[in-house]
Design an enzyme around this catalytic site. Structure first.
Site, PDB file in Angstrom:
ATOM      1  N   CYS A 159      -8.493  -3.232  -5.500  1.00 36.35           N
ATOM      2  CA  CYS A 159      -7.295  -3.401  -4.689  1.00 36.35           C
ATOM      3  C   CYS A 159      -7.554  -2.992  -3.248  1.00 36.35           C
ATOM      4  O   CYS A 159      -8.710  -2.879  -2.831  1.00 36.35           O
ATOM      5  CB  CYS A 159      -6.082  -2.677  -5.261  1.00 36.35           C
ATOM      6  SG  CYS A 159      -4.535  -3.381  -4.603  1.00 36.35           S
ATOM      7  N   ASP A 204      -1.013   4.866  -6.650  1.00 36.05           N
ATOM      8  CA  ASP A 204       0.406   4.682  -6.331  1.00 36.05           C
ATOM      9  C   ASP A 204       1.219   5.856  -6.838  1.00 36.05           C
ATOM     10  O   ASP A 204       2.287   6.153  -6.315  1.00 36.05           O
ATOM     11  CB  ASP A 204       0.907   3.368  -6.941  1.00 36.05           C
ATOM     12  CG  ASP A 204       0.314   2.173  -6.210  1.00 36.05           C
ATOM     13  OD1 ASP A 204       0.931   1.709  -5.244  1.00 36.05           O
ATOM     14  OD2 ASP A 204      -0.792   1.747  -6.561  1.00 36.05           O
ATOM     15  N   LYS A 245       1.836  11.365  -3.297  1.00 37.27           N
ATOM     16  CA  LYS A 245       1.859  10.346  -4.363  1.00 37.27           C
ATOM     17  C   LYS A 245       1.901  11.003  -5.746  1.00 37.27           C
ATOM     18  O   LYS A 245       1.893  10.315  -6.764  1.00 37.27           O
ATOM     19  CB  LYS A 245       0.648   9.428  -4.232  1.00 37.27           C
ATOM     20  CG  LYS A 245       0.715   8.571  -2.967  1.00 37.27           C
ATOM     21  CD  LYS A 245      -0.539   7.779  -2.775  1.00 37.27           C
ATOM     22  CE  LYS A 245      -0.538   7.122  -1.410  1.00 37.27           C
ATOM     23  NZ  LYS A 245      -1.898   6.722  -1.013  1.00 37.27           N
ATOM     24  N   GLY A 275       0.876  -1.167   0.000  1.00 35.43           N
ATOM     25  CA  GLY A 275       0.000   0.000   0.000  1.00 35.43           C
ATOM     26  C   GLY A 275       0.910   1.211   0.000  1.00 35.43           C
ATOM     27  O   GLY A 275       1.838   1.301   0.827  1.00 35.43           O
ATOM     28  N   GLY A 308       0.802   4.327   0.837  1.00 37.58           N
ATOM     29  CA  GLY A 308       0.951   5.144   2.052  1.00 37.58           C
ATOM     30  C   GLY A 308       1.721   4.396   3.128  1.00 37.58           C
ATOM     31  O   GLY A 308       2.625   4.941   3.770  1.00 37.58           O
TER      32      GLY A 308
HETATM   33  P1  RI2 Z   1      -2.886   3.319  -0.209  1.00 32.78           P
HETATM   34  C1  RI2 Z   1      -1.402  -0.443  -3.609  1.00 32.78           C
HETATM   35  O1  RI2 Z   1      -0.315  -1.062  -4.246  1.00 32.78           O
HETATM   36  C2  RI2 Z   1      -2.649  -0.450  -4.467  1.00 32.78           C
HETATM   37  O2  RI2 Z   1      -2.393  -0.236  -5.835  1.00 32.78           O
HETATM   38  C3  RI2 Z   1      -3.403   0.689  -3.845  1.00 32.78           C
HETATM   39  O3  RI2 Z   1      -4.467   1.158  -4.632  1.00 32.78           O
HETATM   40  C4  RI2 Z   1      -2.277   1.702  -3.697  1.00 32.78           C
HETATM   41  O4  RI2 Z   1      -1.142   0.923  -3.300  1.00 32.78           O
HETATM   42  C5  RI2 Z   1      -2.507   2.823  -2.761  1.00 32.78           C
HETATM   43  O5  RI2 Z   1      -2.654   2.327  -1.458  1.00 32.78           O
HETATM   44  P2  RI2 Z   1       0.359  -2.428  -3.674  1.00 32.78           P
HETATM   45  O6  RI2 Z   1       1.348  -2.013  -2.631  1.00 32.78           O
HETATM   46  O7  RI2 Z   1      -1.671   4.173  -0.072  1.00 32.78           O
HETATM   47  O8  RI2 Z   1      -0.731  -3.328  -3.140  1.00 32.78           O
HETATM   48  O9  RI2 Z   1      -4.121   4.135  -0.488  1.00 32.78           O
HETATM   49  O10 RI2 Z   1       1.048  -3.038  -4.872  1.00 32.78           O
HETATM   50  O11 RI2 Z   1      -3.056   2.365   0.946  1.00 32.78           O
END
Ligand code: RI2
Length: 318
Positions: free
Chosen positions: A125, A194, A230, A17, A19
């Site tokens: 996701c 992202d 981001k 994620g 963040g």
């Molecule tokens: P938050 C994640 O990537 C997803 O693509 C999700 O939408 C994005 O990060 C933003 O996440 P991954 O780490 O910062 O699962 O909103 O590949 O939590």
């Protein structure tokens, strides 16, 4: 040790994620600085830059990671001693983490207001900030039901479905390919990001652009919830956001592929949704149309066209 361990956990997606990986990187830099037995300023700076590189190389797409790292280490460059640099860096890390949490709360509040009464929402996701927005809207009585996609191959949709269900939201869990089938029942789609380019395109989990396209076709509003860190300043210099391609084994077992010598499994983790399919980007600085991405980069990420260059250490504006 903490540094290498955090880097490993980000790479293997134990921490994931955009963040969360940004905050984990800030925390790792802070703890690394605290543990560093070093009284020479230049050595301290060099070691922290090395640590920053280890962290930023873990995953290439989420811009939150380099932006967080730059925020944390850039201010120490003005220090006169290793001790001052250490204190400044540790304070910057704490500031980043606390601002990041505040941003999630603010986005959830603004985003929840943008969700029409009695809505059926769809998300893709697992985005901390999209889930926070959905839950806030539910608490305000604005959400009736939710749809969460599975998100092959890593199945992050499980985490989302559980979080929405645990919050009390009646939640439908669907395979990724059912998104268009159910679009007729949806009032608003909400995803995270992202990365956001200067042109307002949104890089997010693979499959996002298909859902955006289906939403566009069905005239369903497509909302992106994302913190300002981001947004990608480098895209204003023409840099492209690299799309991470993960191991084929995540998609199909190596034992199966071994029996198909002419088949190559592709596993891009992200895709790009053009600004034209995004109705609104909700940030802690407000809900903006994608065409205002440049303003966010200029006002929140310290964009200085005359001096900014690829590896320049940007700093958030006070
Ligand atoms: P938050 C994640 O990537 C997803 O693509 C999700 O939408 C994005 O990060 C933003 O996440 P991954 O780490 O910062 O699962 O909103 O590949 O939590």
């Amino acid at each position: 040790m903490v540094l290498e361990d955090t880097a490993r956990r980000i790479r293997t997606m134990e921490i994931r994620g955009a963040g969360r990986i940004a905050r984990a990187a800030a925390e790792a830099l802070r703890d690394h600085a605290a543990a560093l037995q070093c009284t020479n300023l230049e050595e301290f700076r060099q070691e922290m830059h090395r640590a920053a590189t280890i962290l930023t190389e873990t995953r290439p797409t989420a811009v939150s990671l380099p932006n967080a790292v730059r925020f944390v280490i850039s201010r120490m460059d003005a220090s006169d001693s290793a001790e001052e640099a250490r204190t400044t860096l540790m304070e910057s890390a704490d500031e980043f983490i606390s601002r990041s949490h505040q941003a999630v709360d603010m986005i959830a509040e603004y985003g929840s207001r943008a969700i029409p009464e009695d809505s059926v929402i769809m998300t893709h996701c697992n985005s901390e900030v999209a889930v926070a927005t959905a839950v806030k809207a539910w608490e305000k009585g604005r959400v009736r039901e939710a749809f969460a996609t599975e998100v092959r191959p890593r199945n992050q949709g499980y985490i989302t479905a559980k979080a929405l269900g645990d919050a009390g939201i009646p939640t439908n869990f669907i395979v990724d390919s059912a998104a268009r089938y159910f679009m007729r029942d949806i009032d608003v789609v909400i995803t995270g990001a992202d990365a956001v380019t200067g042109a307002g395109a949104v890089v997010n989990k693979i499959g996002t652009s298909q859902i955006a396209l289906a939403a566009h076709e069905a005239r369903v509003p497509f909302l992106v919830t994302t913190e300002t860190y981001k947004f990608a300043p480098g895209t204003l210099l023409g840099d492209r956001i690299p799309i991470e391609e993960r191991p084929p084994g995540e998609v199909m077992g190596d034992d199966i592929t071994a029996g198909m010598p002419n088949v190559r499994v592709r596993n891009p983790a992200f895709d790009v949704t053009p600004a034209a399919y995004v109705d609104m980007i909700v940030t802690e600085a407000g809900a903006i149309p994608p065409g205002m991405a440049y303003v966010i980069i200029r006002d929140y990420l310290g964009w200085k066209p005359d001096v900014w260059q690829k590896n320049f250490l940007i700093d958030h504006k006070e």
